[in-house]
Design a protein around this motif. Structure first.
Motif, PDB file in Angstrom:
ATOM      1  N   GLY A 302       0.814  -1.204   0.000  1.00  0.00           N
ATOM      2  CA  GLY A 302       0.000   0.000   0.000  1.00  0.00           C
ATOM      3  C   GLY A 302       0.851   1.259   0.000  1.00  0.00           C
ATOM      4  N   ALA A 303       0.219   2.376  -0.282  1.00  0.00           N
ATOM      5  CA  ALA A 303       0.920   3.666  -0.313  1.00  0.00           C
ATOM      6  C   ALA A 303       1.507   3.972   1.060  1.00  0.00           C
ATOM      7  CB  ALA A 303      -0.044   4.761  -0.746  1.00  0.00           C
ATOM      8  N   GLY A 304       2.741   4.475   1.063  1.00  0.00           N
ATOM      9  CA  GLY A 304       3.412   4.830   2.297  1.00  0.00           C
ATOM     10  C   GLY A 304       4.317   3.748   2.843  1.00  0.00           C
ATOM     11  N   GLU A 305       4.234   2.523   2.295  1.00  0.00           N
ATOM     12  CA  GLU A 305       5.100   1.444   2.778  1.00  0.00           C
ATOM     13  C   GLU A 305       6.485   1.562   2.163  1.00  0.00           C
ATOM     14  OE1 GLU A 305       3.553  -2.471   2.548  1.00  0.00           O
ATOM     15  OE2 GLU A 305       1.503  -1.877   3.022  1.00  0.00           O
ATOM     16  N   MET A 306       7.454   0.959   2.859  1.00  0.00           N
ATOM     17  CA  MET A 306       8.835   0.979   2.404  1.00  0.00           C
ATOM     18  C   MET A 306       9.217  -0.391   1.845  1.00  0.00           C
ATOM     19  SD  MET A 306      12.264   0.181   3.049  1.00  0.00           S
ATOM     20  CE  MET A 306      12.390  -0.199   4.790  1.00  0.00           C
ATOM     21  N   LEU A 307       9.836  -0.395   0.672  1.00  0.00           N
ATOM     22  CA  LEU A 307      10.289  -1.617   0.030  1.00  0.00           C
ATOM     23  C   LEU A 307      11.776  -1.519  -0.263  1.00  0.00           C
ATOM     24  CD1 LEU A 307       7.462  -2.040  -2.664  1.00  0.00           C
ATOM     25  CD2 LEU A 307       7.557  -3.101  -0.391  1.00  0.00           C
ATOM     26  N   VAL A 308      12.435  -2.660  -0.266  1.00  0.00           N
ATOM     27  CA  VAL A 308      13.829  -2.732  -0.703  1.00  0.00           C
ATOM     28  C   VAL A 308      13.834  -3.411  -2.064  1.00  0.00           C
ATOM     29  CG1 VAL A 308      16.134  -3.610  -0.230  1.00  0.00           C
ATOM     30  CG2 VAL A 308      14.676  -2.829   1.656  1.00  0.00           C
ATOM     31  N   VAL A 309      14.259  -2.672  -3.095  1.00  0.00           N
ATOM     32  CA  VAL A 309      14.173  -3.152  -4.470  1.00  0.00           C
ATOM     33  C   VAL A 309      15.514  -2.932  -5.151  1.00  0.00           C
ATOM     34  CG1 VAL A 309      12.991  -2.895  -6.688  1.00  0.00           C
ATOM     35  CG2 VAL A 309      11.720  -2.577  -4.563  1.00  0.00           C
ATOM     36  N   GLN A 320      13.425   7.294 -14.699  1.00  0.00           N
ATOM     37  CA  GLN A 320      12.794   6.195 -13.973  1.00  0.00           C
ATOM     38  C   GLN A 320      13.634   4.911 -14.078  1.00  0.00           C
ATOM     39  OE1 GLN A 320       8.864   5.809 -15.631  1.00  0.00           O
ATOM     40  NE2 GLN A 320       7.952   7.257 -14.180  1.00  0.00           N
ATOM     41  N   GLY A 321      13.579   4.129 -13.008  1.00  0.00           N
ATOM     42  CA  GLY A 321      14.209   2.815 -12.998  1.00  0.00           C
ATOM     43  C   GLY A 321      13.158   1.746 -12.705  1.00  0.00           C
ATOM     44  N   ILE A 322      13.470   0.523 -13.093  1.00  0.00           N
ATOM     45  CA  ILE A 322      12.517  -0.587 -12.942  1.00  0.00           C
ATOM     46  C   ILE A 322      13.146  -1.677 -12.077  1.00  0.00           C
ATOM     47  CG2 ILE A 322      11.133  -2.352 -14.115  1.00  0.00           C
ATOM     48  CD1 ILE A 322      10.246   0.471 -14.722  1.00  0.00           C
ATOM     49  N   GLY A 323      12.368  -2.130 -11.099  1.00  0.00           N
ATOM     50  CA  GLY A 323      12.766  -3.275 -10.288  1.00  0.00           C
ATOM     51  C   GLY A 323      11.583  -4.222 -10.137  1.00  0.00           C
ATOM     52  N   TYR A 324      11.821  -5.352  -9.475  1.00  0.00           N
ATOM     53  CA  TYR A 324      10.768  -6.361  -9.331  1.00  0.00           C
ATOM     54  C   TYR A 324      10.780  -6.924  -7.911  1.00  0.00           C
ATOM     55  CZ  TYR A 324      10.837  -6.218 -14.427  1.00  0.00           C
ATOM     56  OH  TYR A 324      10.804  -5.797 -15.733  1.00  0.00           O
ATOM     57  N   LEU A 325       9.594  -7.166  -7.393  1.00  0.00           N
ATOM     58  CA  LEU A 325       9.481  -7.851  -6.111  1.00  0.00           C
ATOM     59  C   LEU A 325       9.697  -9.354  -6.308  1.00  0.00           C
ATOM     60  CD1 LEU A 325       6.331  -6.029  -4.642  1.00  0.00           C
ATOM     61  CD2 LEU A 325       8.754  -5.485  -4.300  1.00  0.00           C
ATOM     62  N   GLU A 326       9.747 -10.093  -5.202  1.00  0.00           N
ATOM     63  CA  GLU A 326      10.006 -11.531  -5.294  1.00  0.00           C
ATOM     64  C   GLU A 326       8.917 -12.274  -6.053  1.00  0.00           C
ATOM     65  OE1 GLU A 326      10.605 -13.079  -1.432  1.00  0.00           O
ATOM     66  OE2 GLU A 326      12.547 -12.097  -1.130  1.00  0.00           O
ATOM     67  N   ASP A 327       7.675 -11.769  -5.992  1.00  0.00           N
ATOM     68  CA  ASP A 327       6.590 -12.445  -6.700  1.00  0.00           C
ATOM     69  C   ASP A 327       6.464 -11.983  -8.138  1.00  0.00           C
ATOM     70  OD1 ASP A 327       5.640  -9.901  -6.393  1.00  0.00           O
ATOM     71  OD2 ASP A 327       3.819 -10.465  -5.297  1.00  0.00           O
ATOM     72  N   GLY A 328       7.389 -11.144  -8.622  1.00  0.00           N
ATOM     73  CA  GLY A 328       7.374 -10.705 -10.008  1.00  0.00           C
ATOM     74  C   GLY A 328       6.689  -9.383 -10.249  1.00  0.00           C
ATOM     75  N   THR A 329       6.152  -8.740  -9.216  1.00  0.00           N
ATOM     76  CA  THR A 329       5.470  -7.465  -9.389  1.00  0.00           C
ATOM     77  C   THR A 329       6.471  -6.379  -9.792  1.00  0.00           C
ATOM     78  OG1 THR A 329       3.828  -8.076  -7.720  1.00  0.00           O
ATOM     79  CG2 THR A 329       4.025  -5.742  -8.260  1.00  0.00           C
ATOM     80  N   MET A 330       6.111  -5.617 -10.845  1.00  0.00           N
ATOM     81  CA  MET A 330       6.994  -4.551 -11.324  1.00  0.00           C
ATOM     82  C   MET A 330       6.917  -3.339 -10.395  1.00  0.00           C
ATOM     83  SD  MET A 330       6.908  -2.466 -14.940  1.00  0.00           S
ATOM     84  CE  MET A 330       7.363  -3.881 -15.922  1.00  0.00           C
ATOM     85  N   VAL A 331       8.086  -2.757 -10.094  1.00  0.00           N
ATOM     86  CA  VAL A 331       8.175  -1.554  -9.259  1.00  0.00           C
ATOM     87  C   VAL A 331       8.847  -0.459 -10.093  1.00  0.00           C
ATOM     88  CG1 VAL A 331       9.025  -0.541  -7.128  1.00  0.00           C
ATOM     89  CG2 VAL A 331       8.355  -2.961  -7.180  1.00  0.00           C
ATOM     90  N   TYR A 381       3.350   0.974 -18.935  1.00  0.00           N
ATOM     91  CA  TYR A 381       4.062  -0.181 -18.438  1.00  0.00           C
ATOM     92  C   TYR A 381       3.152  -1.403 -18.501  1.00  0.00           C
ATOM     93  CZ  TYR A 381       7.363   3.222 -16.705  1.00  0.00           C
ATOM     94  OH  TYR A 381       8.255   4.247 -16.610  1.00  0.00           O
ATOM     95  N   PRO A 382       3.630  -2.503 -19.071  1.00  0.00           N
ATOM     96  CA  PRO A 382       2.814  -3.720 -19.063  1.00  0.00           C
ATOM     97  C   PRO A 382       2.783  -4.335 -17.688  1.00  0.00           C
ATOM     98  CG  PRO A 382       4.978  -4.172 -20.007  1.00  0.00           C
ATOM     99  CD  PRO A 382       4.908  -2.683 -19.765  1.00  0.00           C
ATOM    100  N   ALA A 383       1.623  -4.848 -17.289  1.00  0.00           N
ATOM    101  CA  ALA A 383       1.504  -5.482 -15.971  1.00  0.00           C
ATOM    102  C   ALA A 383       2.237  -6.802 -15.962  1.00  0.00           C
ATOM    103  CB  ALA A 383       0.025  -5.692 -15.635  1.00  0.00           C
ATOM    104  N   ARG A 384       2.902  -7.054 -14.854  1.00  0.00           N
ATOM    105  CA  ARG A 384       3.620  -8.324 -14.735  1.00  0.00           C
ATOM    106  C   ARG A 384       3.072  -9.062 -13.531  1.00  0.00           C
ATOM    107  NH1 ARG A 384       9.681  -9.719 -15.785  1.00  0.00           N
ATOM    108  NH2 ARG A 384       9.960 -11.589 -14.543  1.00  0.00           N
ATOM    109  N   SER A 385       2.412 -10.226 -13.773  1.00  0.00           N
ATOM    110  CA  SER A 385       1.753 -10.974 -12.690  1.00  0.00           C
ATOM    111  C   SER A 385       2.666 -12.033 -12.155  1.00  0.00           C
ATOM    112  CB  SER A 385       0.477 -11.616 -13.210  1.00  0.00           C
ATOM    113  OG  SER A 385       0.763 -12.452 -14.284  1.00  0.00           O
TER     114      SER A 385
END
Length: 385
Positions: A302-309, A320-331, A381-385
């Motif tokens: 959710g908005a306001g949370e901190m992520l390490v990417v 802009q830069g692009i990263g991914y979470l462990e489940d494949g979600t694009m950041v 940006y294409p969605a990545r599931s």
């Protein structure tokens, strides 16, 4: 040996030819004798030359007919029945046995009053009635074979456990080609979240085989992956896999057959195909979509949370830069084009979701506007599931 690597079973052709040969010879002798017997019994004594010629012609005709058709009316039906019995499942054999038994009992009860009818009716009608009762009993049990097996399982369960401790019957789930190729269904069932019997009809297996034999490299790879995954499911002792041979009449295409079979037998449908899911749900079929399940078990962001990417590549917009979470979600990270290859702490500014997945927008922690974010065009940006 996997399903995709089936080897041809060697056949002793000399043995088959010898069986056909001797059966033909036997048929030739028997029908030749029948022709001679009927022609000689109708001839005068002593027989005239025309009658002798007729006897010879009938004998030769009977012998020739026996040589041509005996193996077709004896060996071919036996082989066909043998093949059908080999392909039959336990449910089909149970339905055949119970249907035959019930038909014989009803036929015997009907034969008693019918045998007292006068003339030919009393002679032939009991046999005809027995034949039809056996036939319709087998058809009825074959049509309701799944309900019969489920009824037997429920009776066995009720006898084994008290009523209060009775466990619900395991549901059966049809598995679509897309779900087999995906492979996640195996992990879901092993985890215990899906407790049921997996049903892969013969027409789904045929579709996988067509994909595995395709000239297109991508289709061939997908088909072989699906066959290997199916073989892994079959070898797993914790899973129960059924592969019925039944087809669906008056249905075109695998998707329509799956929906019809699910409605007919009360199966749930496991698939990743969005169009098939919508069609099945509109017709009242319970659909288990693995993509929907995957989205449901993702940790919420959710908005306001901190992520390490880790920033892996450049974005489509400036800086802009692009990263991914462990489940494949694009950041999508603002002002991170110069940080490619680095792990950064990102404050989430917005989460964009569509029917294919989610995308997270954020800024590097400590940068201006990190908590409020800027203008981001999610459609780029294409969605990545």
């Amino acid at each position: 040996m996997t399903i995709s690597e089936k080897k041809a079973v060697p056949v002793n052709r000399n043995r088959l030819l010898s069986i056909d040969f001797w059966v033909r010879i036997l048929g030739m002798v028997v029908l030749g004798y029948v022709g001679w017997y009927f022609s000689s019994s109708s001839a005068s004594n002593p027989a005239t030359e025309d009658e002798i010629l007729a006897m010879q012609l009938l004998t030769l005709s009977g012998a020739g007919l026996g040589l041509l058709i005996t193996h077709r009316v004896t060996l071919y039906p036996i082989r066909d029945i043998n093949q059908r019995l080999r392909r039959s499942t336990a449910q089909e054999m149970l339905a055949l046995g119970l249907g035959t038994l019930l038909g014989v009992v009803i036929g015997a009860l009907l034969a008693i009053p019918l045998s007292h009818l006068p003339g030919l009716l009393g002679s032939y009608l009991p046999a005809i009635a027995s034949f039809f009762t056996i036939y319709f009993s087998i058809v009825a049990f074959e049509y309701h074979k799944k309900n019969l097996v489920n009824f037997g399982i429920s009776l066995q369960t009720s006898k084994a456990r008290p009523v209060k401790e009775a466990v619900p019957m395991r549901r059966t789930c049809l598995v679509d080609t897309s779900a087999i190729i995906d492979g996640r269904v195996l992990a879901v069932v092993r985890s215990g979240f899906l407790d049921g019997i997996l049903v892969v009809p013969r027409f789904v297996l045929n579709e996988l085989q067509l994909l595995a034999d395709s000239s297109d490299d991508m289709k061939r790879m997908r088909g072989r992956r699906g066959l290997d995954m199916l073989e892994e499911i079959r070898k797993d002792d914790q899973l129960r896999l059924e592969m019925p041979n039944e087809d669906v009449a008056n249905a075109r295409g695998v998707d329509q057959k799956l929906v019809t079979l699910a409605l007919q037998d009360g199966h749930a449908l496991i698939t990743n195909d969005k169009n098939l899911s919508q069609v099945a749900e509109l017709q009242g079929v319970q659909v288990l979509n693995l993509n929907v399940l995957s989205d449901a078990v993702r940790p919420p962001v959710g908005a306001g949370e901190m992520l390490v990417v880790k920033v892996r590549e450049e974005g489509r917009e400036r800086e802009q830069g692009i990263g991914y979470l462990e489940d494949g979600t694009m950041v999508v990270v603002e002002d991170a084009r110069e940080r490619i290859g680095d792990e950064v702490r990102v404050i989430v500014s917005r989460v964009w979701t569509n029917d294919r997945g989610r995308m997270v927008f954020g800024r590097i922690m400590g940068s201006a506007g990190a908590f409020y974010g800027g203008k981001n065009d999610a459609s780029n940006y294409p969605a990545r599931s």
